[in-house]
Design a protein around this motif. Structure first.
Motif, PDB file in Angstrom:
ATOM      1  N   UNK A  41      24.985 151.925  87.068  1.00 24.83           N
ATOM      2  CA  UNK A  41      25.098 150.939  87.998  1.00 24.83           C
ATOM      3  C   UNK A  41      23.349 150.395  88.293  1.00 24.83           C
ATOM      4  N   UNK A  42      22.618 151.484  88.653  1.00 20.99           N
ATOM      5  CA  UNK A  42      21.292 150.998  88.900  1.00 20.99           C
ATOM      6  C   UNK A  42      20.613 150.321  87.907  1.00 20.99           C
ATOM      7  N   UNK A  43      20.800 151.143  86.692  1.00 27.58           N
ATOM      8  CA  UNK A  43      20.571 150.655  85.657  1.00 27.58           C
ATOM      9  C   UNK A  43      20.663 148.959  85.261  1.00 27.58           C
ATOM     10  N   UNK A  44      21.897 148.740  85.436  1.00 29.79           N
ATOM     11  CA  UNK A  44      22.583 147.436  85.151  1.00 29.79           C
ATOM     12  C   UNK A  44      22.215 146.501  85.954  1.00 29.79           C
ATOM     13  N   UNK A  45      22.102 146.828  87.439  1.00 32.53           N
ATOM     14  CA  UNK A  45      21.211 145.932  88.442  1.00 32.53           C
ATOM     15  C   UNK A  45      19.990 145.559  88.056  1.00 32.53           C
ATOM     16  N   UNK A  46      19.131 146.582  87.733  1.00 35.76           N
ATOM     17  CA  UNK A  46      17.724 146.456  87.171  1.00 35.76           C
ATOM     18  C   UNK A  46      17.636 145.392  85.990  1.00 35.76           C
ATOM     19  N   UNK A  47      18.396 145.723  85.010  1.00 29.32           N
ATOM     20  CA  UNK A  47      18.326 144.933  83.776  1.00 29.32           C
ATOM     21  C   UNK A  47      18.691 143.405  84.102  1.00 29.32           C
ATOM     22  N   UNK A  48      19.973 143.226  85.183  1.00 23.17           N
ATOM     23  CA  UNK A  48      20.484 141.758  85.137  1.00 23.17           C
ATOM     24  C   UNK A  48      19.213 141.064  86.015  1.00 23.17           C
ATOM     25  N   UNK A  49      18.220 141.825  86.449  1.00 27.42           N
ATOM     26  CA  UNK A  49      17.144 140.902  87.428  1.00 27.42           C
ATOM     27  C   UNK A  49      16.410 139.916  86.402  1.00 27.42           C
ATOM     28  N   UNK A  50      16.263 140.221  85.123  1.00 26.62           N
ATOM     29  CA  UNK A  50      15.392 139.132  84.416  1.00 26.62           C
ATOM     30  C   UNK A  50      16.428 138.480  83.379  1.00 26.62           C
ATOM     31  N   UNK A  51      15.910 137.554  82.761  1.00 22.80           N
ATOM     32  CA  UNK A  51      16.792 136.447  81.972  1.00 22.80           C
ATOM     33  C   UNK A  51      17.154 137.152  80.822  1.00 22.80           C
ATOM     34  N   UNK A  70      15.685 143.255  72.645  1.00 25.14           N
ATOM     35  CA  UNK A  70      15.111 143.101  73.913  1.00 25.14           C
ATOM     36  C   UNK A  70      13.544 142.737  73.708  1.00 25.14           C
ATOM     37  N   UNK A  71      12.820 141.933  74.301  1.00 24.43           N
ATOM     38  CA  UNK A  71      11.621 142.070  74.314  1.00 24.43           C
ATOM     39  C   UNK A  71      10.945 143.171  74.972  1.00 24.43           C
ATOM     40  N   UNK A  72       9.586 143.387  74.473  1.00 21.92           N
ATOM     41  CA  UNK A  72       9.086 144.657  74.581  1.00 21.92           C
ATOM     42  C   UNK A  72       8.802 144.895  76.194  1.00 21.92           C
ATOM     43  N   UNK A  73       8.391 143.843  76.796  1.00 19.95           N
ATOM     44  CA  UNK A  73       8.234 143.847  78.381  1.00 19.95           C
ATOM     45  C   UNK A  73       9.598 144.329  79.151  1.00 19.95           C
ATOM     46  N   UNK A  74      10.426 143.870  78.497  1.00 22.11           N
ATOM     47  CA  UNK A  74      11.999 143.983  79.226  1.00 22.11           C
ATOM     48  C   UNK A  74      12.322 145.564  78.913  1.00 22.11           C
ATOM     49  N   UNK A  75      12.047 145.931  77.619  1.00 23.77           N
ATOM     50  CA  UNK A  75      12.146 147.477  77.373  1.00 23.77           C
ATOM     51  C   UNK A  75      11.580 148.158  78.426  1.00 23.77           C
ATOM     52  N   UNK A  76      10.257 147.873  78.689  1.00 25.52           N
ATOM     53  CA  UNK A  76       9.148 148.715  79.322  1.00 25.52           C
ATOM     54  C   UNK A  76       9.741 148.638  80.649  1.00 25.52           C
ATOM     55  N   UNK A  77      10.181 147.506  81.225  1.00 25.56           N
ATOM     56  CA  UNK A  77      10.539 147.513  82.664  1.00 25.56           C
ATOM     57  C   UNK A  77      11.948 148.115  83.042  1.00 25.56           C
ATOM     58  N   UNK A 121      18.692 146.392  72.645  1.00 26.28           N
ATOM     59  CA  UNK A 121      19.373 145.129  72.337  1.00 26.28           C
ATOM     60  C   UNK A 121      20.096 144.638  73.608  1.00 26.28           C
ATOM     61  N   UNK A 122      20.010 143.150  73.512  1.00 25.43           N
ATOM     62  CA  UNK A 122      20.812 142.395  74.667  1.00 25.43           C
ATOM     63  C   UNK A 122      22.001 142.553  74.566  1.00 25.43           C
ATOM     64  N   UNK A 123      22.938 143.024  75.470  1.00 30.55           N
ATOM     65  CA  UNK A 123      24.456 143.317  75.367  1.00 30.55           C
ATOM     66  C   UNK A 123      24.991 142.007  75.040  1.00 30.55           C
TER      67      UNK A 123
END
Lengths: 129, 137
Positions: A41-51, A70-77, A121-123
């Protein structure tokens, strides 16, 4: 028989659903299930915070949907929150113990997102088909 | 004396055509766990979803090979779990009467049906690319 390609596309989530899942997981007595569920859940909340990723998509080999890296910046985040594929396998073993019902559905819904993010990858949820 | 029996193209095409026709308007059931030992055994695992073959399930055979026509996705999976095997039926998925079966999972395990994400979620969609079956010599 040659190898055939399958695709699994989960339903989308929203804040209301995630809140419901949080309540379900908080009430689970099995500590392994609860801890894995809360971690995902923490993973998904974090992921959903970006476009959504704007990287170039390609067709999914199952014939439905697309694969968008996924873009590298998002992978890193989100790196610290996403389990490795091998860890997803271990989580699957724990979740398989759950009987049919809301908790099992929530658990596997979260695991589906983890599997998608673990391969960067983007779900592709079924509303995007 | 070693067997010298072989099946030629005519025979292979006949077998392929017959098998393919058996699955007209048939189903593919995706289930959890490993497949039963024998196709005739009772189904095992949890039914995750059921996909549909077309009214004409496969095209005409060519050198013992048949390719499925469009397979209708399951747009509302029945249960949540990890795809472990599949069974193909002449009609509705059931506990017995399967025509064939195979394993399913992630690519690393080299299953018959490869999912890049084998996690199925109740209410989600399960899709399968065109299916190709070869009847051997």
């Amino acid at each position: 028989m040659q190898k055939q390609i399958g695709g699994s596309f989960a339903p989308p989530v929203d804040d209301q659903k995630l809140s419901h899942y949080e309540a379900l997981m908080a009430a689970v007595e099995d500590r392994q299930v609860r801890e894995y569920g809360e971690s995902l859940l923490k993973m998904l909340r974090t992921f959903r915070a970006s476009p959504d990723s704007k990287a170039k998509s390609k067709p999914h080999p199952s014939g439905r949907g697309t694969i968008t890296p996924l873009e590298q910046a998002e992978i890193d985040r989100i790196w610290d929150f996403v389990p490795w594929p091998e860890e997803c396998d271990a989580i699957d073993v724990v979740f398989e113990r759950l009987p049919s019902g809301d908790v099992r559905n929530a658990a596997y819904h979260l695991l589906w997102f983890a599997r998608e993010l673990s391969i960067d990858r983007e779900p592709c949820t079924c509303d995007k088909l | 004396m070693a067997s010298a029996y072989k099946t030629g193209t005519v025979g292979r095409n006949a077998a392929a055509s017959g098998f393919g026709g058996t699955l007209n308007s048939g189903t593919i059931a995706i289930r959890t766990g490993t497949p039963p030992t024998n196709v005739g055994d009772v189904s095992s695992g949890t039914l995750l979803g059921t996909l549909l073959f077309g009214a004409t399930a496969f095209g005409a055979p060519s050198t013992g090979v048949i390719t499925a026509n469009a397979i209708t996705s399951d747009t509302s999976a029945d249960n949540s779990g990890t795809a472990g095997h599949f069974r193909m039926y002449p009609n509705a998925a059931a506990d017995t009467g399967a025509a064939s079966q195979g394993n399913a999972g992630l690519a690393g395990a080299a299953p018959d049906l490869v999912f890049d994400n084998a996690t199925i979620v109740a209410g989600g969609t399960i899709a399968i690319s065109s299916m190709t079956i070869t009847f051997p010599i």
